[in-house]
Design a protein around this motif. Structure first.
Motif, PDB file in Angstrom:
ATOM      1  N   VAL A  70       0.957  -1.214   0.135  1.00 62.23           N
ATOM      2  CA  VAL A  70      -0.085  -0.100   0.128  1.00 62.23           C
ATOM      3  C   VAL A  70       0.920   1.307  -0.026  1.00 62.23           C
ATOM      4  O   VAL A  70       0.651   2.220  -0.845  1.00 62.23           O
ATOM      5  CB  VAL A  70      -0.962  -0.141   1.231  1.00 62.23           C
ATOM      6  CG1 VAL A  70      -2.021   1.309   1.233  1.00 62.23           C
ATOM      7  CG2 VAL A  70      -1.865  -1.355   1.200  1.00 62.23           C
ATOM      8  N   TYR A  76      -1.112   5.909  -2.740  1.00 65.97           N
ATOM      9  CA  TYR A  76      -1.135   6.299  -1.261  1.00 65.97           C
ATOM     10  C   TYR A  76       0.536   6.161  -0.877  1.00 65.97           C
ATOM     11  O   TYR A  76       1.448   5.878  -1.393  1.00 65.97           O
ATOM     12  CB  TYR A  76      -1.574   4.989  -0.623  1.00 65.97           C
ATOM     13  CG  TYR A  76      -2.838   4.518  -0.938  1.00 65.97           C
ATOM     14  CD1 TYR A  76      -4.194   5.137  -0.529  1.00 65.97           C
ATOM     15  CD2 TYR A  76      -2.984   3.400  -1.797  1.00 65.97           C
ATOM     16  CE1 TYR A  76      -5.285   4.923  -1.041  1.00 65.97           C
ATOM     17  CE2 TYR A  76      -4.387   2.920  -2.190  1.00 65.97           C
ATOM     18  CZ  TYR A  76      -5.491   3.535  -1.643  1.00 65.97           C
ATOM     19  OH  TYR A  76      -6.487   3.402  -2.230  1.00 65.97           O
ATOM     20  N   PHE A  80      -3.463   3.445   6.030  1.00 69.63           N
ATOM     21  CA  PHE A  80      -4.546   3.517   7.549  1.00 69.63           C
ATOM     22  C   PHE A  80      -4.871   2.101   7.704  1.00 69.63           C
ATOM     23  O   PHE A  80      -5.134   1.566   8.896  1.00 69.63           O
ATOM     24  CB  PHE A  80      -5.749   4.451   7.325  1.00 69.63           C
ATOM     25  CG  PHE A  80      -5.441   5.975   7.493  1.00 69.63           C
ATOM     26  CD1 PHE A  80      -5.194   6.263   8.596  1.00 69.63           C
ATOM     27  CD2 PHE A  80      -5.013   6.485   6.334  1.00 69.63           C
ATOM     28  CE1 PHE A  80      -4.619   7.854   8.620  1.00 69.63           C
ATOM     29  CE2 PHE A  80      -4.709   7.891   6.520  1.00 69.63           C
ATOM     30  CZ  PHE A  80      -4.366   8.706   7.581  1.00 69.63           C
ATOM     31  N   TYR A  81      -5.322   1.182   6.711  1.00 69.95           N
ATOM     32  CA  TYR A  81      -5.934  -0.071   6.730  1.00 69.95           C
ATOM     33  C   TYR A  81      -4.722  -0.871   7.639  1.00 69.95           C
ATOM     34  O   TYR A  81      -5.243  -1.534   8.593  1.00 69.95           O
ATOM     35  CB  TYR A  81      -6.300  -0.600   5.412  1.00 69.95           C
ATOM     36  CG  TYR A  81      -6.691  -2.094   5.592  1.00 69.95           C
ATOM     37  CD1 TYR A  81      -7.685  -2.483   6.545  1.00 69.95           C
ATOM     38  CD2 TYR A  81      -6.097  -3.032   4.748  1.00 69.95           C
ATOM     39  CE1 TYR A  81      -8.353  -3.495   6.265  1.00 69.95           C
ATOM     40  CE2 TYR A  81      -6.577  -4.439   4.866  1.00 69.95           C
ATOM     41  CZ  TYR A  81      -7.745  -4.571   5.580  1.00 69.95           C
ATOM     42  OH  TYR A  81      -8.355  -6.026   5.715  1.00 69.95           O
ATOM     43  N   GLY A  84      -3.743   0.440  11.050  1.00 71.18           N
ATOM     44  CA  GLY A  84      -4.918   0.209  12.184  1.00 71.18           C
ATOM     45  C   GLY A  84      -5.084  -1.310  12.306  1.00 71.18           C
ATOM     46  O   GLY A  84      -5.338  -1.629  13.541  1.00 71.18           O
TER      47      GLY A  84
ATOM     48  N   MET B  21      -8.629   1.442  10.306  1.00 72.03           N
ATOM     49  CA  MET B  21      -8.902   0.364   9.382  1.00 72.03           C
ATOM     50  C   MET B  21     -10.176   1.016   8.539  1.00 72.03           C
ATOM     51  O   MET B  21     -10.150   0.571   7.438  1.00 72.03           O
ATOM     52  CB  MET B  21      -9.333  -0.735   9.984  1.00 72.03           C
ATOM     53  CG  MET B  21      -8.058  -1.702  10.743  1.00 72.03           C
ATOM     54  SD  MET B  21      -8.437  -3.133  11.349  1.00 72.03           S
ATOM     55  CE  MET B  21      -8.769  -4.371  10.282  1.00 72.03           C
ATOM     56  N   PHE B  23     -11.305   3.801   7.921  1.00 70.46           N
ATOM     57  CA  PHE B  23     -10.788   5.007   7.003  1.00 70.46           C
ATOM     58  C   PHE B  23     -10.005   4.328   6.173  1.00 70.46           C
ATOM     59  O   PHE B  23     -10.213   4.660   4.729  1.00 70.46           O
ATOM     60  CB  PHE B  23     -10.147   6.135   7.758  1.00 70.46           C
ATOM     61  CG  PHE B  23      -9.719   7.216   6.857  1.00 70.46           C
ATOM     62  CD1 PHE B  23     -10.759   8.059   6.195  1.00 70.46           C
ATOM     63  CD2 PHE B  23      -8.449   7.535   6.637  1.00 70.46           C
ATOM     64  CE1 PHE B  23     -10.246   8.950   5.341  1.00 70.46           C
ATOM     65  CE2 PHE B  23      -8.042   8.628   5.838  1.00 70.46           C
ATOM     66  CZ  PHE B  23      -9.105   9.333   5.236  1.00 70.46           C
ATOM     67  N   GLY B  24      -9.114   3.466   6.234  1.00 71.88           N
ATOM     68  CA  GLY B  24      -8.301   2.790   5.120  1.00 71.88           C
ATOM     69  C   GLY B  24      -9.483   2.085   4.070  1.00 71.88           C
ATOM     70  O   GLY B  24      -9.140   2.140   2.700  1.00 71.88           O
ATOM     71  N   ARG B  27     -11.136   4.650   1.845  1.00 77.11           N
ATOM     72  CA  ARG B  27     -10.363   5.112   0.809  1.00 77.11           C
ATOM     73  C   ARG B  27      -9.734   4.108  -0.070  1.00 77.11           C
ATOM     74  O   ARG B  27      -8.995   4.515  -1.047  1.00 77.11           O
ATOM     75  CB  ARG B  27      -9.500   6.079   1.317  1.00 77.11           C
ATOM     76  CG  ARG B  27      -8.180   5.638   1.940  1.00 77.11           C
ATOM     77  CD  ARG B  27      -7.313   6.749   2.490  1.00 77.11           C
ATOM     78  NE  ARG B  27      -5.970   6.209   2.606  1.00 77.11           N
ATOM     79  CZ  ARG B  27      -4.964   7.070   2.593  1.00 77.11           C
ATOM     80  NH1 ARG B  27      -4.925   7.945   2.037  1.00 77.11           N
ATOM     81  NH2 ARG B  27      -3.821   6.394   3.006  1.00 77.11           N
ATOM     82  N   GLU B  29      -7.979   1.119   0.320  1.00 76.90           N
ATOM     83  CA  GLU B  29      -6.789   0.374   0.456  1.00 76.90           C
ATOM     84  C   GLU B  29      -6.816  -1.169   0.568  1.00 76.90           C
ATOM     85  O   GLU B  29      -5.877  -1.921   0.254  1.00 76.90           O
ATOM     86  CB  GLU B  29      -6.230   0.804   1.848  1.00 76.90           C
ATOM     87  CG  GLU B  29      -5.581   2.162   1.867  1.00 76.90           C
ATOM     88  CD  GLU B  29      -4.917   2.667   3.405  1.00 76.90           C
ATOM     89  OE1 GLU B  29      -4.880   1.756   3.978  1.00 76.90           O
ATOM     90  OE2 GLU B  29      -5.092   4.037   3.527  1.00 76.90           O
TER      91      GLU B  29
END
Lengths: 287, 48
Positions: A70, A76, A80-81, A84, B21, B23-24, B27, B29
């Motif tokens: 990513v 990007y 965040f994914y 997180g 997570m 938010f990811g 968008r 991801e």
């Protein structure tokens, strides 16, 4: 004698969990039969431990591979994914993942059980080498994939490409053996990665978990979360008799009574059975 | 004396993690992760 029996029982339980988890997350049998990989929707999700998504049996994605893919993507510069996900897992259990849920951890555990080789607990330079995994995390997992891009703006997964022995073991060896097309493309890089894997296998015979101690970027991340993770080792100081048994039995070189939330602790729980005062426990709260 | 602590830091970090997570995923991801994971990663296995 009783202590030895308890220790073996604890280790057996942990290895059973490690084995079941490894099988459960790598159960795409067709992949092993046909030399292909799983392409279903479960690969949207990361698994908590080091598990190459190019393993023919892998059902989920490797968090370190996903992190690089990513941040190396031209759309990007941060994920965040995946961050997180690592925060969530880290906050719940920290390096418990390393001790109980990592397939490559199990592989090293089993190698270290092979007798005939003199085992080494610690050596000169061990403490400095432990810092290497943080450098690898910063340079090979974050900075290089983020900053060095090809002509179309995509960064290489530098850690996977040049260091990761998990991809070689779980993906490289089986796929090259099973897939004729891939076998014909093998070159220097493959030899390089096989060499890293072989060195780690040899080291694992004498040193406990060398990859986890010195190289693993995922261990570095989860280690940072050990300080606050819900599932943690706890020491009741009012019970502790400072015998040092927990330190002697710890294969990761931690002193659990002094530093139960050490970044190096993989929460295997061996020290708990070794404590004569029942001062240590593994869980969400102090007993 | 036995300490009974609620792991508040872990709870807050977990919640931030879940928010990250979400938010990811929002968008896109997750699609990038899937796209990489469903193709044989030649770099990972030491070929590319």
């Amino acid at each position: 004698m009783v202590k030895d029996k308890n220790r073996t029982k604890k280790e057996s339980l942990r290895h059973t969990v490690q084995g079941l988890w490894t099988v459960a997350t790598n159960s795409f049998v067709t992949g092993f039969l046909k030399g292909k990989i799983y392409t279903g929707p479960l690969k949207n999700l990361c698994v908590p431990g080091m598990n190459c998504y190019s393993c023919p049996g892998a059902l989920g994605s490797c968090p370190i591979g996903a992190l690089q893919s990513v941040i190396g993507d031209r759309n990007y510069s941060f994920t965040f994914y995946v961050v997180g996900f690592l925060m969530l897992v880290g906050a719940i259990c920290g390096r418990f993942v390393c001790g109980w849920l990592c397939p490559f951890g199990l592989f090293q555990d089993l190698l270290h059980k092979i007798p005939f080789f003199k085992k080494t607990g610690t050596f000169k330079g061990d403490r400095i080498l432990r810092k290497l995994k943080y450098i690898i995390l910063a340079v090979f997992v974050v900075i290089l994939p983020m900053c060095v891009a090809d002509a179309v703006g995509i960064g290489d997964p530098w850690f996977c490409k040049y260091i990761c022995p998990v991809g070689t073991l779980e993906g490289g060896i089986p796929l090259v053996l099973l897939n004729e097309g891939l076998r014909q493309t093998v070159g220097f890089l493959y030899t390089w990665k096989i060499a890293i894997l072989l060195i780690l296998i040899l080291l694992s015979l004498i040193i406990y978990r060398p990859f986890c101690k010195y190289l693993c970027p995922l261990g570095a991340i989860y280690g940072a979360f050990n300080k606050l993770s819900a599932v943690s080792l706890h020491c009741d100081k009012s019970k502790c008799v400072s015998c040092g048994n927990c330190n002697k039995v710890c294969k990761m070189g931690v002193y659990p009574a002094e530093e139960p939330r050490s970044a190096e602790c993989i929460k295997c729980g061996l020290c708990i059975k070794e404590c004569p005062a029942d001062a240590l426990n593994l869980g969400v709260k102090n007993k | 004396m036995k300490k009974k602590e609620f792991p508040i830091k872990a709870l807050v970090t977990s919640l931030i993690g879940v928010a990250f997570m979400a938010f990811g995923i929002y968008r896109g991801e997750m699609a990038t992760v899937l796209a990489k994971a469903i193709r044989i990663c030649l770099e990972c296995i030491g070929i590319g």
